[in-house]
Motif scaffolding. Structure first.
Motif, mmCIF file in Angstrom:
data_model
loop_
_atom_site.group_PDB
_atom_site.id
_atom_site.type_symbol
_atom_site.label_atom_id
_atom_site.label_comp_id
_atom_site.label_asym_id
_atom_site.label_seq_id
_atom_site.Cartn_x
_atom_site.Cartn_y
_atom_site.Cartn_z
ATOM 1 N N GLN A 154 0.804 -1.392 0.524
ATOM 2 C CA GLN A 154 0.015 0.010 -0.070
ATOM 3 C C GLN A 154 1.194 1.729 -0.123
ATOM 4 N N HIS A 155 2.139 1.022 1.138
ATOM 5 C CA HIS A 155 2.725 2.472 1.106
ATOM 6 C C HIS A 155 3.922 2.196 1.744
ATOM 7 N N SER A 156 5.063 2.911 1.550
ATOM 8 C CA SER A 156 6.247 1.978 1.763
ATOM 9 C C SER A 156 6.598 2.715 2.925
ATOM 10 N N ASN A 157 5.412 3.486 3.152
ATOM 11 C CA ASN A 157 5.578 4.231 5.137
ATOM 12 C C ASN A 157 4.832 3.261 6.247
ATOM 13 N N LEU A 158 4.019 1.842 5.426
ATOM 14 C CA LEU A 158 3.259 0.872 6.300
ATOM 15 C C LEU A 158 5.446 0.172 7.283
ATOM 16 N N PHE A 159 6.226 0.186 5.936
ATOM 17 C CA PHE A 159 6.900 -1.191 6.913
ATOM 18 C C PHE A 159 7.939 -0.554 7.748
ATOM 19 N N LYS A 160 8.210 -1.211 8.723
ATOM 20 C CA LYS A 160 8.615 -1.076 9.638
ATOM 21 C C LYS A 160 10.411 0.074 8.949
ATOM 22 N N ARG A 161 11.395 1.151 9.815
ATOM 23 C CA ARG A 161 11.362 1.957 8.871
ATOM 24 C C ARG A 161 12.877 2.272 9.202
ATOM 25 N N ASN A 162 13.990 0.949 8.709
ATOM 26 C CA ASN A 162 15.540 1.453 9.350
ATOM 27 C C ASN A 162 16.270 1.863 9.058
ATOM 28 N N GLY A 163 15.609 2.634 8.874
ATOM 29 C CA GLY A 163 17.658 3.941 7.867
ATOM 30 C C GLY A 163 16.863 5.002 7.504
ATOM 31 N N PHE A 164 17.807 5.638 7.020
ATOM 32 C CA PHE A 164 17.784 6.652 5.446
ATOM 33 C C PHE A 164 19.010 7.515 5.583
#
Length: 289
Positions: free
Chosen positions: A207-217
């Motif tokens: 649905q959207h990348s924000n729904l993944f656990k965000r482990n870095g940027f």
């Protein structure tokens, strides 16, 4: 301002030392040469010649004017030629593009510069919006973008397609939805855009990348794959960025069922007249991209 036509007549007279020869060289009459000198004296308010019959000598002011005027006339004489010059391998070319394109293209442009040292490459990495603004504001000559520009001052042409790749740590053999969910996402400035394009085409759960656990940027194109190589998550990147990573054995790019590519656009300022050196760089970019 001193009239350059009169100044040319005066300088030529000093060099020939004779009114008649000056008139012949300039395709004028002798009286015309005399008239130019007198007008120059009237304009400067000083005597330039000491006339002795048909002979003359220079006053101090005349010597100073000749010394300065000779340089000016020589510069003006070559101005037309310098303006008309349009060498294909000489001069500054300013380019701007997103990092993935730059990683692919910049080394080849440096090779081109090494073969032609008078061709100077000024390459800036920037997101798409900044690329088209740089073109519109005359801050860049050539741009490359991964989306079509929106500003009316900028024109574009599709020149290539760049595949998007799902990249995981090397130990991930099968990038299932569960595996991606467990890994978490390594984000970057175009992360959401790239993930939406590739993952939505291949995973119905997406649905959207924000729904993944965000482990870095990371906003540095050369560093985005560092956390992936350390097993900290997955990401989606253009192929050029993946190819440039210096430890390919620590990551794995996956061929998904439905390949997705983004279009690469060449952008320039609308109605801009491109010089030969810019066409040289564009030709090299087309060949490499």
């Amino acid at each position: 301002m001193i009239n350059t036509t009169w100044l040319r007549s005066f300088c030529t007279l000093v060099e020939t030392g004779h009114f008649t020869r000056t008139a012949e060289r300039l395709h004028m009459t002798q009286s015309g040469v005399s008239q130019h000198v007198r007008k120059l004296e009237d304009q400067t308010g000083v005597a330039l010649l000491l006339r002795e019959g048909k002979q003359f000598s220079l006053t101090d002011a005349g010597e100073r004017l000749y010394a300065e005027g000779r340089t000016l006339i020589q510069a003006l004489s070559s101005l037309d030629q310098r303006i008309a010059e349009d060498p294909p391998y000489k001069g500054l070319v300013r380019l701007t593009s997103p990092g993935s394109i730059g990683l692919k293209l910049y080394p080849h442009l440096l090779e081109l510069q090494s073969k032609h040292p008078e061709l100077v490459i000024d390459y800036r990495f920037a997101p798409n919006t900044d690329v088209e603004n740089a073109i519109a504001d005359y801050k860049s000559d050539i741009g490359f973008m991964t989306s079509a520009p929106t500003l009316e001052k900028v024109s574009c042409q599709a020149i290539a397609h760049e595949p998007l790749l799902l990249v995981t740590p090397a130990n991930v053999s099968e990038p299932s939805w569960d595996a991606l969910t467990q890994l978490g996402f390594i984000d970057h400035p175009d992360g959401a855009h790239h993930a939406n394009m590739l993952l939505s085409a291949n995973f119905p759960q997406f649905q959207h990348s924000n729904l993944f656990k965000r482990n870095g940027f990371s906003n540095q194109i050369g560093l985005i794959l560092e956390p992936v190589s350390m097993g900290l998550g997955f990401t989606v990147l253009p192929a050029h960025a993946v190819e440039a990573f210096n430890r390919p054995q620590t990551i794995k790019s996956h061929q998904l069922t439905k390949p997705v590519s983004e279009t690469l656009y060449l952008v320039v300022r609308r109605e801009q007249s491109l010089q030969s050196r810019m066409h040289t760089v564009i030709a090299e970019a087309r060949k490499r991209l």
